[in-house]
Scaffold this active site. Sequence first.
Site, short mmCIF file in Angstrom:
data_model
loop_
_atom_site.label_atom_id
_atom_site.label_comp_id
_atom_site.label_asym_id
_atom_site.label_seq_id
_atom_site.Cartn_x
_atom_site.Cartn_y
_atom_site.Cartn_z
N GLY A 14 4.08 -3.12 28.82
CA GLY A 14 5.32 -2.75 28.57
C GLY A 14 6.85 -3.57 28.06
O GLY A 14 6.30 -3.73 27.08
N ASP A 15 8.02 -2.82 28.46
CA ASP A 15 9.02 -3.40 27.54
C ASP A 15 8.76 -2.95 25.93
O ASP A 15 9.62 -3.65 25.46
CB ASP A 15 8.56 -5.62 27.43
N LYS A 18 11.11 2.16 25.19
CA LYS A 18 10.68 3.64 26.15
C LYS A 18 12.35 3.54 26.66
O LYS A 18 12.47 4.72 26.81
CB LYS A 18 10.07 3.49 27.55
N GLY A 44 12.97 -2.22 34.03
CA GLY A 44 13.94 -2.83 33.52
C GLY A 44 13.94 -1.98 31.98
O GLY A 44 13.38 -2.60 30.90
N HIS A 45 14.60 -0.92 32.04
CA HIS A 45 14.94 -0.10 31.30
C HIS A 45 15.95 -0.48 30.85
O HIS A 45 17.26 -0.16 31.59
CB HIS A 45 14.47 1.47 31.07
N ARG A 141 -1.80 3.75 54.07
CA ARG A 141 -1.03 4.93 55.06
C ARG A 141 -0.79 4.80 56.21
O ARG A 141 -0.42 4.93 56.95
CB ARG A 141 -2.53 5.99 55.54
N GLN A 228 6.47 0.64 33.14
CA GLN A 228 5.60 -0.51 31.73
C GLN A 228 4.95 0.12 31.47
O GLN A 228 5.78 0.76 30.52
CB GLN A 228 4.26 -0.82 33.68
N ARG A 341 9.20 -14.05 27.19
CA ARG A 341 7.47 -13.11 27.37
C ARG A 341 6.80 -13.76 25.98
O ARG A 341 7.25 -14.20 24.60
CB ARG A 341 7.62 -11.60 26.81
P1 GDP Z 1 11.84 -0.93 27.60
O1 GDP Z 1 11.16 -1.34 29.59
O2 GDP Z 1 10.68 -0.28 27.47
O3 GDP Z 1 12.36 -0.08 28.39
O4 GDP Z 1 12.03 -1.88 27.75
P2 GDP Z 1 13.74 -3.15 27.55
O5 GDP Z 1 13.99 -2.58 28.04
O6 GDP Z 1 12.84 -4.50 28.50
O7 GDP Z 1 13.36 -4.02 25.83
C1 GDP Z 1 13.88 -2.69 25.07
C2 GDP Z 1 14.93 -3.64 24.80
O8 GDP Z 1 14.37 -4.17 23.19
C3 GDP Z 1 16.43 -3.26 24.77
O9 GDP Z 1 17.08 -4.37 25.01
C4 GDP Z 1 16.71 -2.69 23.37
O10 GDP Z 1 17.95 -2.54 23.56
C5 GDP Z 1 15.58 -2.78 22.68
N1 GDP Z 1 15.34 -2.10 21.92
C6 GDP Z 1 14.64 -1.01 21.50
N2 GDP Z 1 14.54 -0.13 20.19
C7 GDP Z 1 14.30 -1.76 19.16
C8 GDP Z 1 15.14 -1.52 17.98
O11 GDP Z 1 14.31 -1.08 17.58
N3 GDP Z 1 14.63 -2.77 17.30
C9 GDP Z 1 15.52 -4.04 18.35
N4 GDP Z 1 16.05 -4.98 17.73
N5 GDP Z 1 15.83 -4.24 19.75
C10 GDP Z 1 15.89 -2.70 19.71
#
Ligand code: GDP
Length: 471
Positions: A14-15, A18, A44-45, A141, A228, A341
């Site tokens: 996760g994180d 995405k 949390g995207h 169910r 996730q 994390r």
């Molecule tokens: P998700 O749950 O998979 O969508 O991931 P999160 O939202 O928890 O984490 C993504 C975080 O990393 C966000 O704050 C994005 O702006 C940041 N992020 C995504 N791609 C990159 C990258 O290539 N470089 C950096 N430094 N940050 C990134």
Amino acid sequence: MDVRSLLVLGAQYGDEGKGKIVDLLVERARVGTVVRFNGGANAGHTIVLEDGRFALHQVPSGILHPEVMNLIGAGVALDPLRLVEELRDLRRRGVECTNLRVSDRAHLVMPWHHVLDGHLGGRLGTTARGIGPCYEDRAARCGLRVGDLVDARGRVDLKHFAARVREVGTAKNLMLTRQYGLDPLDLDEILTACTEAAQVFAPQVADISELLEERNRAGHRVLYEGAQGALLDVDWGTYPYVTSSSCSLGGCAVGVGLNPAPEMRMGVLKAYATRVGEGPFPGELGDPERVKQHDARPAGSPLPQMTSAQREAALAGDQEAMGRWLRLAGAEFGTTTGRPRRTGWLDMVAVRHAVQVSGLNALALTKLDVLDGIPTLKMAVAYEIHGERTTRMPSRVRDLGVARPVYEELPGWSCLGGATRFEDLPPQAQVFVQRVAELAGAPVRVLSVGGRRSQSLMLPEDLCGAPTSPP
Ligand code: GDP
């Protein structure tokens, strides 16, 4: 990117970033429909635009594109109260969300699920958002679904819902009081809160499977969005330290109610590894208990910088210091909790497992910029378990817990700079990306080098990743 349908899911714990990748692909692959197929408000995207940062939890990541239809599938555990909060926040920022539809078959996360998760979920390090108990009721169910709250004509069905809340809520109150010694919940209050929330989204409730079929027939490109990650999949993850839904290709079919057969199946992975909550994490840098104590910070507070002494310690081989380097450079802290994390080097055994379970045929590699300035990088290419070397993910956490990663070392780079083409990246970074593709057995098609949409490189298939066999 010319594909009719895409699946995007996490290939780690996760994180992985995405949200950014989905938002980007919607634009670059001219996607017309985004469907979220699993998980709930525990996801949390984050999407970063020029005008700010959008944190999405239940709403699919295509919502910022008004011309794109965003569907919440039947496999999502839908928290009606939180959905309304999320919609309110988005609307306050000018995102109207008229392009959102909610499956009438999605299960409702009810207040008793929150209480039970808070009481029982700690052992597994859950986010206490009620998701696990909601999925338990679905399997048992006795769950309530969106269709119990909103009828087929998009109107709140008070009479039917009140009867279901009394029936299920009374049983839950008995459980809370007798089995766990907790206070009972006020069912009238629950009824009022849920029906008020439902007024907000009732007209957007629909049969997602039918809608999707219509849109498919009309030629809209579909993107299936997973929450996730593969290693948290209820069956194929590090059970029992997993989430309660299927985060893999199989979960997509279940969660959307239509044979998805996505042409491109893309796994998103970071250039290193992170994990939240409990559970085995081979190659973890630093002791998780010490990390919890020393690196916790209030949510939203500014990130501290690594001191030069900490950097030196990391470069001299101090694992905890290197773990902190990745944590701070990658801002690896829970968005709502501030929880640090756990961090580690990229684990290609885990990624290969994700590739296999979901038949991934493309990768998006994110956060490559976070590795800037680390002179020697590591990648786990195998595990040693009880003296035996393996490239397969063991099914038992007992074995995974004692797995010692076998690392390959690669030279690092000082700074990625503002490269917009693969060829412009430092040669060491190109080698790193190629090696990820080789070990995963799938080409890297998207490279992310920063949080913003513009900080992304789309790669042609032949550039990065003639698959070879694992070492
Ligand atoms: P998700 O749950 O998979 O969508 O991931 P999160 O939202 O928890 O984490 C993504 C975080 O990393 C966000 O704050 C994005 O702006 C940041 N992020 C995504 N791609 C990159 C990258 O290539 N470089 C950096 N430094 N940050 C990134």
